[in-house]
Scaffold this motif. Structure first.
Motif: not given
Length: 75
Positions: A18-25, A47-68
């Protein structure tokens, strides 16, 4: 966690550098709080990968221990 730590974590989870992290906007991120989402508790944006592809991403806490993680390509 710093933005550099987050880039490394997202790279690991996505399986691509990943080369860059952006807001949802699609704006530059100044601080981690720019990516925070209250429900489900976690973080998200674009996010933007080094190859130039863009993705929408989510990282959330499932059970106070596990990040999905979920990412979907943009465009």
């Amino acid at each position: 966690m710093t933005l550099l730590d987050l880039k490394q974590e997202l790279s690991s989870r996505l399986g691509q550098p990943v080369s860059d992290v952006l807001t949802r906007e699609g704006e530059s991120v100044g601080e981690m709080i720019d990516l925070y989402q209250p429900s489900p508790a976690g973080f998200g944006g674009r996010l933007v990968t080094q190859a130039g592809r863009q993705f929408v991403w989510e990282l959330w806490l499932e059970d106070e221990e596990t990040w999905n993680f979920h990412a979907s390509p943009l465009g």
